[in-house]
Every structure is written in structure tokens, then in C-alpha cells.
Design a protein around this motif. Structure first.
Motif, PDB file in Angstrom:
ATOM      1  N   TYR A 429       0.823  -1.210   0.000  1.00  0.00           N
ATOM      2  CA  TYR A 429       0.000   0.000   0.000  1.00  0.00           C
ATOM      3  C   TYR A 429       0.856   1.259   0.000  1.00  0.00           C
ATOM      4  CZ  TYR A 429      -4.471  -2.382   0.986  1.00  0.00           C
ATOM      5  OH  TYR A 429      -5.601  -3.158   0.916  1.00  0.00           O
ATOM      6  N   ILE A 430       2.071   1.188   0.560  1.00  0.00           N
ATOM      7  CA  ILE A 430       2.895   2.390   0.688  1.00  0.00           C
ATOM      8  C   ILE A 430       3.933   2.504  -0.413  1.00  0.00           C
ATOM      9  CG2 ILE A 430       2.580   2.493   3.186  1.00  0.00           C
ATOM     10  CD1 ILE A 430       5.453   1.374   3.430  1.00  0.00           C
ATOM     11  N   MET A 449     -11.303  -3.550   2.450  1.00  0.00           N
ATOM     12  CA  MET A 449     -10.056  -3.851   1.764  1.00  0.00           C
ATOM     13  C   MET A 449      -9.140  -4.727   2.614  1.00  0.00           C
ATOM     14  SD  MET A 449     -10.102  -2.606  -1.259  1.00  0.00           S
ATOM     15  CE  MET A 449      -8.369  -2.590  -1.718  1.00  0.00           C
ATOM     16  N   PRO A 450      -8.232  -5.469   1.976  1.00  0.00           N
ATOM     17  CA  PRO A 450      -7.284  -6.295   2.740  1.00  0.00           C
ATOM     18  C   PRO A 450      -6.402  -5.441   3.636  1.00  0.00           C
ATOM     19  CG  PRO A 450      -7.242  -6.860   0.402  1.00  0.00           C
ATOM     20  CD  PRO A 450      -8.047  -5.614   0.525  1.00  0.00           C
ATOM     21  N   SER A 451      -5.918  -6.040   4.713  1.00  0.00           N
ATOM     22  CA  SER A 451      -4.955  -5.374   5.574  1.00  0.00           C
ATOM     23  C   SER A 451      -3.644  -5.165   4.816  1.00  0.00           C
ATOM     24  CB  SER A 451      -4.690  -6.228   6.817  1.00  0.00           C
ATOM     25  OG  SER A 451      -4.025  -7.430   6.438  1.00  0.00           O
ATOM     26  N   MET A 456      -0.387  -7.712   0.658  1.00  0.00           N
ATOM     27  CA  MET A 456       0.874  -8.290   0.198  1.00  0.00           C
ATOM     28  C   MET A 456       0.708  -9.753  -0.212  1.00  0.00           C
ATOM     29  SD  MET A 456       3.747  -6.585   2.709  1.00  0.00           S
ATOM     30  CE  MET A 456       5.059  -7.544   1.960  1.00  0.00           C
ATOM     31  N   LEU A 457      -0.266 -10.454   0.353  1.00  0.00           N
ATOM     32  CA  LEU A 457      -0.551 -11.811  -0.106  1.00  0.00           C
ATOM     33  C   LEU A 457      -1.054 -11.785  -1.546  1.00  0.00           C
ATOM     34  CD1 LEU A 457      -2.268 -13.418   3.041  1.00  0.00           C
ATOM     35  CD2 LEU A 457       0.048 -13.850   2.162  1.00  0.00           C
ATOM     36  N   TRP A 458      -1.922 -10.815  -1.850  1.00  0.00           N
ATOM     37  CA  TRP A 458      -2.393 -10.647  -3.233  1.00  0.00           C
ATOM     38  C   TRP A 458      -1.213 -10.347  -4.157  1.00  0.00           C
ATOM     39  CZ3 TRP A 458      -7.151 -11.112  -5.587  1.00  0.00           C
ATOM     40  CH2 TRP A 458      -8.267 -11.262  -4.755  1.00  0.00           C
ATOM     41  N   LEU A 463       1.626 -10.674  -8.511  1.00  0.00           N
ATOM     42  CA  LEU A 463       2.629  -9.820  -9.144  1.00  0.00           C
ATOM     43  C   LEU A 463       4.013 -10.466  -9.182  1.00  0.00           C
ATOM     44  CD1 LEU A 463       1.771  -6.269  -7.739  1.00  0.00           C
ATOM     45  CD2 LEU A 463       1.241  -7.206  -9.997  1.00  0.00           C
ATOM     46  N   VAL A 464       4.430 -11.083  -8.080  1.00  0.00           N
ATOM     47  CA  VAL A 464       5.798 -11.613  -8.016  1.00  0.00           C
ATOM     48  C   VAL A 464       6.081 -12.618  -9.134  1.00  0.00           C
ATOM     49  CG1 VAL A 464       7.420 -12.943  -6.620  1.00  0.00           C
ATOM     50  CG2 VAL A 464       6.114 -11.091  -5.567  1.00  0.00           C
TER      51      VAL A 464
END
Length: 475
Positions: A429-430, A449-451, A456-458, A463-464
Motif C-alpha cells: 500500500y505504501i 479492503m485487505p490489511s 501483500m498476499l495478493w 505480481l511476483v
């Protein structure tokens, strides 16, 4: 709020103009040697990041009402000990430097884009089907390079939310919106994302990213759009017989309210370009902080444009658009602490192999030659948690800092740095300011929204793997 901001900027401009005879840039300026700093100086920075990650999970109500106080705590947790150990002159210089040269231009640009884009209301009988959602993400990805990721995100996030209000499963729509519109779509011009704009100011040709970033950007974007369509189709089938969104008051086709703001968006683009092209050679120092007049002019123009947008846009239209000041206030307070506490982290990185992060710097070269895939991942990893603009500059300079050489023999190295900074800002998010703004707007409109870690799990799952493929194909 807007009037206060305009008055403040006018006052600052007037003050600056009275100091034009100040001493030459950098003469006698305090200097922070990152090689002297232990990694423990980055604890306040880690603290604000963990606060952003943890408080919404364990104390959501407290965080919603007191995130500004938490931000101030971590900023003071750095600046007070730093003043004690290194003296008020260096502390003041570093604070003013980050405020005038980084935070203030950053928040003014976001504020103007937020105000102007928030005045554009797309009306019509948009229904959040997989095809419509994918098309809106595609449009946002395409325009982000030309009006900035913040401008594109603020322009389209509300229509996307309205089109999907009737759906139960919509979190994934916002997550992919952040991936594509708020980050990867800004790859092709210096207007798209701040790191590329800094490269432009350092001498990188305006259309260099358009030519060199097009293939990796298109590769990742196509994969994400295909994955999104498949995922959205799956969730769409699970909606069952839920009632569709009412469109009784919506016109047939698409209609734009507040179309004058499109001209204001063009004005924002022109103001940003002006500061990169117009070099009058007029500058002044404010406690050794070198401030160039073209940047002051840009910021004043941006605030004037925001004021004109507010004046010439119907308040009723803004209210119907779900517009509020909270997202930009939240970003302003949180990033004020991030910009202050990031000072030692960036200084350590700038010290190169002499600093506490020597393993990171050493990993990007072997036998004096750049290791491009490591430039991609090192720039990207740090851009996920640090501000991607100064991270880009660190590795730009690590690679030699000569724009002509980087665009020539080291073009692939510059591509790695550029792609890492822009693409991997989507990992958290940042990583990029629009990420936080989109999340804030979505939550304000009732989307859970996700925490921080949930998001970061998404990004880790989707993405990774894309970035691993980019590594093998391009670096």
C-alpha cells in the motif's frame, strides 16, 4: 482547507522572493554522512510502516481517529534523538530539505490531482461485468502514463466502485486497479510516475521510457488483465441472483460532468512539464536548502489550478461522486511521517558500500559490471517499502548517474532501475501514494479492503510471478 493551502503557499512564495539574495547553493550546508549511521536509525521508519500494517487490524477505530498522532509520534521518535546526537543545524537542514524539495511538491501534486480528478464524474449505465471491469482497467492503464498514476486513479476509481456497488465480491477489482492503474500503467512517460520524472530531470529523454518500457509494461499488463478477467468471471458467476444496481437516474451511454476539469488536468501536466523544461537560473537558499524558482512556480500553479477546479465544479456533482477530503488528509499525515523517518534510510543507501546496507549495494555489480536483474529486484524491493522516487535516484547514481551513458551502453541497466521502481511500487500500500488513496476511497465507500499484509498476499501471489517472468525475459 483549500483557501488555507492557497494562503500558505502565497505567503511562502512571498517569503522566498525576499530571500533571493541568499548565499550560493550548498555553501556551508550541513552534511549527513550515511556511512556513520547504524541501521537502528531506521527504527522509526519501521515503526510507522508497522503501524500502518498492524493498527488497522488490531485497533481499527483507534487508528481511524488517531493515525495523525501516531504519525507525529514516529516522526518525533526520529527527529528528537537525531537533534540531540547531531545538533539542531543538521536536523533542521534535513527536515527543511525533505519538506521543501520532496514532501511539499509531492503533496501539492497529489492534492491538485485529487481535487481536479475528483471533479470529473462519469455517468452512465455502467454495470460491473467482467468485460466492463476489464475495459475500465485497460483504459486506466493506458491513460496513466499521460496524466499520472494519481490522476488516472482518482479519475476512474469512483466510476469503478459505482459500477460494482451491487456486487458482493469486489475487493479483487480494487486490488487489480491498484496493480494496473495506480502503478504499472505509469511506465511510459515521466508524467506517469515520480521516479521517471526524476530521471527526466537528470537528463533522460522524455520518450526514452515510452520506447524501452513499452514491452515489459505491455507484457505484465496483458497477463494481469487476462488473470483479472478470469478471476472476475469466476466471482461474477458466484453473485447468483443478487439485484442489479439501479440506473434510473443515469443517462444512456456515457456522460461526463465537470468536463472543465479535463482542461485543468492538462494544466497540471503543463505545469509539471514547465518545471522540467524552463530553466531561468533563478534560485535561492533557505537555511542552505537550494530552491529553484521554476519549482516554486509549478507548485503555485498547481494550487491555483486546484482552486479553479473547486470553484468551477458543482458541489452537488462532487457529492454525487462521493468526494471527500479524508483520503488526501490521510495520505498527507502518514506520508509526512514517512518522508521524515525515511531520511536515515536514504542516507545509508546513498553512502553505498560504506554504509550499513552495503550488501544491497554490492549485490548489484560483479567485477565492476552491473548485474541488471539485481538492479531490477533491489530497486523494486526497496521501492515497495521506501519512497520509489529517491530509491530510483540511489540506483540511478549507483549505475553511474550519467544519463547519456545509461541511455546508451547501459540502457538495460536503466530499464531495470526504471521497471523496478515503477512496477514494484504495486507490492504494498505504501509503495506508491495512489495505492493508499485508492484504498482509503474504497473503504470510505464500504469496501472492506485487505490489511497491509493481506494486500501483500495478493501482490505476492499475482505480481511476483510476473516479475520473475520479466527477469528472465528482459534482464
Amino acid at each position: 482547507m483549500l483557501r488555507s493551502a492557497l494562503r500558505l503557499t502565497a505567503g511562502l512564495a512571498a517569503f522566498f522572493l525576499t530571500t533571493m539574495s541568499a548565499q550560493a547553493a550548498g555553501a556551508g550546508a550541513p552534511h549527513l554522512d550515511g556511512a556513520e549511521l547504524g541501521i537502528y536509525w531506521a527504527i522509526p521508519f519501521a515503526g510507522i510502516l508497522l503501524s500502518i500494517a498492524v493498527f488497522p487490524l488490531v485497533a481499527d477505530r483507534f487508528w481511524h481517529h488517531h493515525f495523525g498522532k501516531v504519525s507525529a509520534f514516529w516522526a518525533l521518535a526520529f527527529i528528537v534523538p537525531f537533534t540531540v546526537f547531531y545538533g539542531w543545524q543538521l536536523a533542521l537542514f534535513e527536515a527543511l530539505h525533505v519538506f521543501f524539495l520532496e514532501y511539499l511538491p509531492f503533496i501539492i501534486l497529489l492534492f491538485s490531482l485529487f481535487t481536479v480528478a475528483g471533479g470529473v464524474r462519469l455517468r452512465g449505465k455502467l454495470q460491473g461485468t467482467p468485460a466492463v471491469n476489464t475495459l475500465m482497467l485497460l483504459i486506466g492503464t493506458v491513460i496513466a502514463s499521460w496524466m499520472g498514476t494519481t490522476g488516472a486513479a482518482m479519475l476512474l476509481i469512483r466510476p469503478v466502485i459505482r459500477a460494482n456497488e451491487w456486487r458482493t465480491h469486489r475487493v479483487h477489482v480494487i486490488v487489480f486497479f491498484i496493480f494496473l492503474v495506480a502503478n504499472i500503467g505509469g511506465s511510459l512517460t515521466p508524467l506517469g510516475d515520480p521516479p521517471l520524472f526524476l530521471g527526466f530531470l537528470k537528463g533522460v529523454d522524455f520518450f526514452w521510457p515510452t520506447i524501452h518500457m513499452l514491452k515489459p509494461m505491455a507484457f505484465v499488463s496483458v497477463i494481469l488483465l487476462v488473470v483479472f478477467y478470469i478471476l472476475d468471471s469466476y466471482y461474477y458467476r458466484k453473485e447468483g441472483d443478487l439485484p442489479e444496481q439501479s440506473h434510473e437516474n443515469e443517462p444512456d451511454g456515457l456522460k461526463i460532468e465537470g468536463g472543465v476539469n479535463i482542461l485543468f488536468l492538462a494544466g497540471i501536466v503543463a505545469a509539471v512539464l514547465l518545471s522540467g523544461i524552463w530553466k531561468p537560473g533563478i534560485a535561492f537558499d533557505l537555511f542552505h536548502v537550494h530552491i529553484e524558482i521554476q519549482n516554486v512556480a509549478r507548485d503555485v500553479l498547481l494550487l491555483v489550478i486546484a482552486g479553479l477546479s473547486w470553484k468551477f465544479t458543482s458541489l452537488q456533482s462532487r457529492m454525487a461522486n462521493g468526494f471527500s477530503w479524508f483520503p488526501i488528509i490521510e495520505v498527507g499525515k502518514l506520508f509526512s511521517a514517512i518522508f521524515i523517518t525515511i531520511i536515515p534510510a536514504i542516507a545509508i543507501l546513498k553512502s553505498g558500500t560504506a554504509g550499513a546496507l552495503e550488501p544491497v549495494i554490492s549485490a548489484v555489480s560483479a567485477d565492476g559490471e552491473p548485474v541488471n536483474y539485481m538492479y531490477f529486484w533491489a530497486t523494486g524491493f526497496l521501492s515497495s517499502f521506501l519512497d520509489n522516487a529517491p530509491t530510483y535516484l540511489v540506483f540511478f547514481n549507483t549505475a553511474g548517474g550519467d544519463a547519456g551513458h545509461l541511455m546508451g551502453p547501459l540502457a538495460n541497466t536503466l530499464l531495470a532501475v526504471s521497471a523496478g521502481a515503477v512496477f514494484m511500487g504495486a507490492n504494498t500500500y505504501i509503495g506508491n501514494a495512489p495505492n493508499f488513496m485508492v484504498r482509503s476511497i474504497a473503504e470510505e465507500r464500504g469496501i472492506s479492503m485487505p490489511s497491509f499484509f493481506g494486500y501483500m498476499l495478493w501482490s505476492g501471489a499475482i505480481l511476483v510471478p510476473c516479475f520473475v517472468a520479466v527477469t528472465f525475459l528482459f534482464f
